[in-house]
Motif scaffolding. Structure first.
Motif, PDB file in Angstrom:
ATOM      1  N   ILE A   1      -2.728  48.319  -5.047  1.00  0.00           N
ATOM      2  CA  ILE A   1      -4.150  49.279  -5.330  1.00  0.00           C
ATOM      3  C   ILE A   1      -3.616  50.540  -6.582  1.00  0.00           C
ATOM      4  O   ILE A   1      -4.555  51.251  -6.737  1.00  0.00           O
ATOM      5  CB  ILE A   1      -4.182  50.210  -3.943  1.00  0.00           C
ATOM      6  N   GLY A   2      -2.594  49.854  -7.241  1.00  0.00           N
ATOM      7  CA  GLY A   2      -2.470  50.926  -8.456  1.00  0.00           C
ATOM      8  C   GLY A   2      -2.080  52.132  -8.231  1.00  0.00           C
ATOM      9  O   GLY A   2      -2.610  53.138  -8.840  1.00  0.00           O
ATOM     10  N   CYS A   3      -0.780  52.644  -7.360  1.00  0.00           N
ATOM     11  CA  CYS A   3      -0.546  53.798  -7.397  1.00  0.00           C
ATOM     12  C   CYS A   3       0.915  53.966  -7.100  1.00  0.00           C
ATOM     13  O   CYS A   3       1.615  52.947  -6.848  1.00  0.00           O
ATOM     14  CB  CYS A   3      -1.300  54.803  -6.280  1.00  0.00           C
ATOM     15  N   SER A   4       1.691  55.113  -6.938  1.00  0.00           N
ATOM     16  CA  SER A   4       2.892  55.107  -6.799  1.00  0.00           C
ATOM     17  C   SER A   4       3.456  54.649  -5.301  1.00  0.00           C
ATOM     18  O   SER A   4       2.645  54.890  -4.451  1.00  0.00           O
ATOM     19  CB  SER A   4       3.368  56.585  -7.321  1.00  0.00           C
ATOM     20  N   ARG A   5       4.796  54.498  -5.188  1.00  0.00           N
ATOM     21  CA  ARG A   5       5.090  54.425  -3.818  1.00  0.00           C
ATOM     22  C   ARG A   5       5.143  55.750  -3.126  1.00  0.00           C
ATOM     23  O   ARG A   5       4.831  55.643  -1.878  1.00  0.00           O
ATOM     24  CB  ARG A   5       6.634  53.551  -3.758  1.00  0.00           C
ATOM     25  N   THR A   6       5.156  56.826  -3.496  1.00  0.00           N
ATOM     26  CA  THR A   6       5.077  57.999  -2.939  1.00  0.00           C
ATOM     27  C   THR A   6       3.568  58.110  -2.331  1.00  0.00           C
ATOM     28  O   THR A   6       3.338  58.579  -1.267  1.00  0.00           O
ATOM     29  CB  THR A   6       5.539  59.249  -3.768  1.00  0.00           C
ATOM     30  N   ALA A   7       2.835  57.909  -3.068  1.00  0.00           N
ATOM     31  CA  ALA A   7       1.429  57.854  -2.944  1.00  0.00           C
ATOM     32  C   ALA A   7       1.086  56.994  -1.798  1.00  0.00           C
ATOM     33  O   ALA A   7       0.246  57.385  -0.957  1.00  0.00           O
ATOM     34  CB  ALA A   7       0.367  57.606  -4.132  1.00  0.00           C
ATOM     35  N   VAL A   8       1.798  55.755  -1.850  1.00  0.00           N
ATOM     36  CA  VAL A   8       1.374  54.772  -0.889  1.00  0.00           C
ATOM     37  C   VAL A   8       1.783  55.434   0.573  1.00  0.00           C
ATOM     38  O   VAL A   8       0.994  55.225   1.637  1.00  0.00           O
ATOM     39  CB  VAL A   8       2.118  53.398  -0.802  1.00  0.00           C
ATOM     40  N   TRP A   9       2.926  56.191   0.728  1.00  0.00           N
ATOM     41  CA  TRP A   9       3.444  56.491   1.817  1.00  0.00           C
ATOM     42  C   TRP A   9       2.574  57.532   2.325  1.00  0.00           C
ATOM     43  O   TRP A   9       2.195  57.503   3.292  1.00  0.00           O
ATOM     44  CB  TRP A   9       4.958  57.117   1.462  1.00  0.00           C
ATOM     45  N   LYS A  10       1.938  58.229   1.474  1.00  0.00           N
ATOM     46  CA  LYS A  10       1.191  59.430   1.816  1.00  0.00           C
ATOM     47  C   LYS A  10      -0.219  58.895   2.387  1.00  0.00           C
ATOM     48  O   LYS A  10      -0.780  59.327   3.331  1.00  0.00           O
ATOM     49  CB  LYS A  10       0.675  60.270   0.477  1.00  0.00           C
ATOM     50  N   HIS A  11      -0.689  57.683   1.682  1.00  0.00           N
ATOM     51  CA  HIS A  11      -1.897  57.055   2.486  1.00  0.00           C
ATOM     52  C   HIS A  11      -1.648  56.549   3.633  1.00  0.00           C
ATOM     53  O   HIS A  11      -2.677  56.571   4.483  1.00  0.00           O
ATOM     54  CB  HIS A  11      -2.470  56.020   1.235  1.00  0.00           C
ATOM     55  N   ILE A  12      -0.458  55.888   3.689  1.00  0.00           N
ATOM     56  CA  ILE A  12      -0.255  55.363   5.090  1.00  0.00           C
ATOM     57  C   ILE A  12      -0.097  56.420   6.067  1.00  0.00           C
ATOM     58  O   ILE A  12      -0.592  56.158   7.292  1.00  0.00           O
ATOM     59  CB  ILE A  12       1.203  54.753   5.031  1.00  0.00           C
ATOM     60  N   GLU A  13       0.560  57.673   6.028  1.00  0.00           N
ATOM     61  CA  GLU A  13       0.381  58.835   6.715  1.00  0.00           C
ATOM     62  C   GLU A  13      -1.021  59.231   7.200  1.00  0.00           C
ATOM     63  O   GLU A  13      -1.418  59.683   8.026  1.00  0.00           O
ATOM     64  CB  GLU A  13       1.263  59.919   6.272  1.00  0.00           C
ATOM     65  N   GLU A  14      -1.699  59.247   6.096  1.00  0.00           N
ATOM     66  CA  GLU A  14      -3.177  59.441   6.255  1.00  0.00           C
ATOM     67  C   GLU A  14      -4.024  58.535   7.227  1.00  0.00           C
ATOM     68  O   GLU A  14      -4.677  58.957   8.129  1.00  0.00           O
ATOM     69  CB  GLU A  14      -3.988  59.351   4.732  1.00  0.00           C
ATOM     70  N   LEU A  15      -3.759  57.289   7.206  1.00  0.00           N
ATOM     71  CA  LEU A  15      -4.176  56.435   7.736  1.00  0.00           C
ATOM     72  C   LEU A  15      -3.985  56.434   9.302  1.00  0.00           C
ATOM     73  O   LEU A  15      -4.769  56.458  10.184  1.00  0.00           O
ATOM     74  CB  LEU A  15      -3.931  54.954   7.390  1.00  0.00           C
ATOM     75  N   ARG A  16      -2.596  56.778   9.625  1.00  0.00           N
ATOM     76  CA  ARG A  16      -2.029  57.175  10.931  1.00  0.00           C
ATOM     77  C   ARG A  16      -2.715  58.382  11.483  1.00  0.00           C
ATOM     78  O   ARG A  16      -3.190  58.187  12.594  1.00  0.00           O
ATOM     79  CB  ARG A  16      -0.661  57.505  10.913  1.00  0.00           C
TER      80      ARG A  16
END
Ligand code: BTX
Length: 325
Positions: A30-45
């Motif tokens: 998705i073209g973003c940093s791993r920290t951003a991925v973690w944030k997005h995962i938290e958002e989904l939760r």
């Protein structure tokens, strides 16, 4: 979350099927940093997705949020007008706002606006109502009763009874009503009701009943300032409750009580309401914008107004206030 990024993230999980996706792989896809991925995962939760995280493998989605669909709401709904015309929205400022507009545009009685999320959900006196995605029932119902203006608050009490009965129908919980508009379980707020009017002179055009119910959030899902005072059906019952089933029950109970009310007046509703009321007979403090009265709640009048006797024996009629028990 930006919608394109969210779409890409969900696409990545969809394409991965049962397989796990590592943080690194998602970041690439998705073209973003791993920290951003973690944030997005938290958002989904937070939005109700259940994600399994396994060390060295990554993430996968094990459950998607339970969304309310128009089909689900239609199935098994036995009403003549309430909920026959439903406007379903993913995210809105406030369902009340939309309901006012639809009411003004002559939406038929019983029209309902339901949203998965409200970003500016409101309570009474401009207070905020926390309405996060997929976990609650946030809806506004348009009624057009032919009643005098001062009687409109009775509809708040009527709605409270319909909701309490719906919760009782679907769970073994015992909700109680705190005058005028709070539904509590074990002393914590599970539901708020906001009744607003569109009126000309003394004629009611429409009554808009806003209902907010915390159905499936955990206590951690509430912001810290609400964790002590709020609860949800899930927290109390220990199991998720179907939001669609709850909504349908409310429609059916509300229609039944509303027709009874139009035919026989407030008395039968008052009797039911009193059966659920916790403030009556107790020492309470009623805070209004301008003052506060401490005394014993005696009951409600035939119009739904709270009667209190203060410590000097003086009787007060309270039309609108916050009650502290
Ligand atoms: P109220 O003024 O009695 O309660 C608002 C207060 O309740 C807030 O100040 C806060 O302390 C607390 N609160 C806020 N959010 C929650 C929550 N989710 N659970 C428990 N306590 C909370 C009650 O007003 C009327 C609420 C009506 C909400 C519905 S949702 C659909 C419709 N659209 C809309 O904008 N409002 C109504």
């Amino acid at each position: 979350m930006q919608s394109q990024l969210r779409k890409d993230l969900l696409d990545a999980f969809t394409n991965a099927g049962e397989a796990y996706l590592s943080g690194q792989r998602i970041a690439e896809l998705i073209g973003c940093s791993r920290t951003a991925v973690w944030k997005h995962i938290e958002e989904l939760r937070k939005e109700g997705f259940e994600l399994e995280a396994v060390r060295r493998k990554g993430y996968r989605i094990v459950r998607t949020p339970e969304k309310i669909t128009a089909d689900e709401l239609r199935l098994g709904l036995k009403t003549n007008f309430i909920g026959k015309n439903v406007h379903y929205e993913e995210s809105v400022e406030s369902t009340q706002k939309i309901a006012h507009r639809l009411a003004y545009d002559n939406a038929p009685e019983g029209t309902v606006i339901i949203a998965e999320e409200q970003v500016s959900g409101r309570g009474r006196m401009d207070r905020k109502w926390h309405s996060p995605k997929y976990t609650g029932v946030w809806m506004s119902i348009i009624l057009r009763p032919n009643i005098p203006l001062p009687k409109a608050p009775q509809l708040t009490l009527l709605a409270a009874v319909a909701i309490v009965q719906a919760i009782e129908d679907l769970t073994d919980l015992l909700p109680e009503i705190k005058w005028p508009n709070d539904i509590l379980i074990r002393g914590k707020k599970v539901t708020g009701i906001l009744t607003e009017l569109e009126a000309e002179a003394d004629r009611i055009n429409s009554v808009i009943i806003g209902i907010g119910i915390n159905v499936n959030p955990t206590i951690e899902d509430f912001p810290s300032e609400l964790q002590e005072i709020a609860t949800s059906l899930f927290v109390e019952k220990g199991e998720k409750v179907s939001r669609s089933d709850l909504i349908k029950r409310i429609f059916m109970n509300l229609e039944k009580l509303y027709l009874l009310y139009l035919e026989e007046g407030f008395l039968p509703i008052k009797l039911l309401w009193e059966g659920y009321a916790i403030s009556i007979g107790r020492k309470i403090t009623a805070r209004t914008l301008s003052n506060s009265i401490t005394g014993t709640a005696q009951g409600i009048t035939d119009d739904g107004v709270l009667i209190m006797v203060d410590d000097h024996g003086k009787t007060h009629h309270v039309y609108s206030a916050d009650i502290e028990l």
